[in-house]
Enzyme design. Sequence first.
Site, short mmCIF file in Angstrom:
data_model
loop_
_atom_site.label_atom_id
_atom_site.label_comp_id
_atom_site.label_asym_id
_atom_site.label_seq_id
_atom_site.Cartn_x
_atom_site.Cartn_y
_atom_site.Cartn_z
N ASP A 1 0.84 -1.19 0.00
CA ASP A 1 0.00 0.00 0.00
C ASP A 1 0.88 1.24 0.00
OD1 ASP A 1 -2.72 1.24 0.45
OD2 ASP A 1 -1.68 2.00 2.22
N GLU B 1 1.46 0.32 -4.97
CA GLU B 1 0.99 1.59 -5.51
C GLU B 1 2.20 2.51 -5.68
OE1 GLU B 1 -3.34 2.58 -3.91
OE2 GLU B 1 -1.93 2.23 -2.28
#
Length: 640
Positions: A320, A349
């Site tokens: 994340d 990400e």
Amino acid sequence: MKKVFLTMALLTMTAVMLAQNFKFDEMTYTPEATTFKLFAPKTAKRVVVRLYKEGLSGRLLKTAKMQLSPEGLWTVTIKGDLKGLFYTFDMGRGECPGVFAKAVGINGRRAAILDLTTTDPVGWAKDVRPVIKMSVDHVIYEMHHRDFSVGRDDAQYKGKFLALTEPWAIQHLTALGVNAVHVLPSYDYGSVDETRLDMPQYNWGYDPVNYNVPEGSYSTNPYDPACRIREFKQMVQALHKAGIRVILDVVYNHTYDVDHSNFQNTYPDYYYRKNADGTYSNGSGCGNETASEQPMMRRFMLESVKHWINEYHIDGFRFDLMGCHDIETMNEIRHMVNEIDPTILIYGEGWSAGSCALSGEQLGVKANVTKMPGIAAFSDEIRDALRGPFDNDSKPGIFGQQTTDEQQKLVESLKFGIVGGISHPQVNMLKVNYSKEPWALDPSQLISYVSCHDDMCLTDRLRASIPNITEAELIRLDLLAQTAVFTSQGIPFMLAGEEVLRSKKGVHNSFESPDSINVIDWSNAQSYPQVLKYYQRLTQLRKHHPAFRLGSADLVRKHLEFLEAPAGVVAFRLKNYAGRDDWRDIIVVLNTTRERQSVRIPDDKWVMVCSNGVIEEEGVESFVGEETSVSPQSAQIIHN
């Protein structure tokens, strides 16, 4: 001032030396004695371990004062068999289970003294990782435990880890053709009260508390520390037996909060970045960001990843907000994982949610993916080309009405995603959205997708951005978008439920929305059987034909060429790949317009396998010619 800098330098040197060998074994149990170790400031006046019989309440059994060891750790050994008891550390800021608890009681307030070997299900020692030879062979299915099962009448363990061991779940996943399940955060997180599971509660889980213990609300008994561990392992074991890998969503970039976090309660401010004015940096958008460049935070991340691999047999990690982490840490993680199994997938990400207190040149953002070999990132280029920008739900992607210039940019962005984010002579980077230079060394570094848990799911976004869209048009565009994703050279990724036209009633950010919003309506499988069949056959098509997953930049540049096509149409040819594929040439045409379009092709005999929302690998029809005509808002795939 010199004294302050000297003190900081000494602390850094101590942390570096510790991090080289420290395994974060904060508790080591034997029947004869249990040893506790803690990384805490040397200046702490008093550091103690407290023992309890229960995981949340109950009286204190014992307090043991810890001593500072020569290597800079606080440590104490307590004699006797402590198995089954709970413990906390306290250095004067409040009790906590430490930063690396491997078992906890209810709500993760106290760590548990447990022999982890007793949590292994029958046959666990023989559990093996399903074979996936290349990263681009993955077909990833992202799910939230509760979303996936709570709406199933035939589910015995609704919203639990064990739901993924049930026949209906395994049958659906294998029939769909996915070979990797990406589970949203499954560690112990803070926003669901495990003592009140009889009340409606929901969260995605991006609010970490204990990073190395499964979440109790997904177990059948959160009061029993062994239960959540055993049931998580049973889930992994069942998926592995079905040939499906398990990818864990990890959120090392921030904690639920600062003041009450285990990091802060054991070593104040060490694990967090601060701005020049002394405030906490907020690159996560959640009030804080961790300092991955700090030696012991880096070591924590390394040991945590290794723990999930060794103890839980995890096959991959999705980071994340990877853009909050420094490049060196990410590369060290990749190097460590390679020594265990180089086929373990790592992606994340390639952005942050705000400005970080570390320079952009040091961070794992998308533009720096070329500096992180073996690590992939999500491509918002192909995502937003297909469905529209993240920050404007009503603005369409390539399926909407565009000016000529906008359409060209969206076409080029889609082409960039199709080649896997690499340098390709037919992709004009000056027209690609967000990125003006290729950021992938190989297509295996690009995650190709059109939707995920974040933002609207695909059907809702199409409804929001295309006025007066009909159901028939919605289905056509849904299938067309996923065809672009699954015939691209990157790693394909889909959100659970999209195969049955999932809707979240238009909610953009459903992280704490109720079941009525997040639930997958499985009755849609009967209402729209043609959609589910298309998804199933699309994954089969990719699996059966290696030309869709060449795996290297050189092979993509050699075998993939774009054909001349009308405005709003993307057509590409996978040519001369008979060495590994019994289809010599494959042509994919993506017609995003509302009119039938024709594309010039080499004059030859062709077999059509995808047309008008139908995939038949044996062939829908055959034709001879140098032109193919493609229906509006649909994909066509032909081969010779």
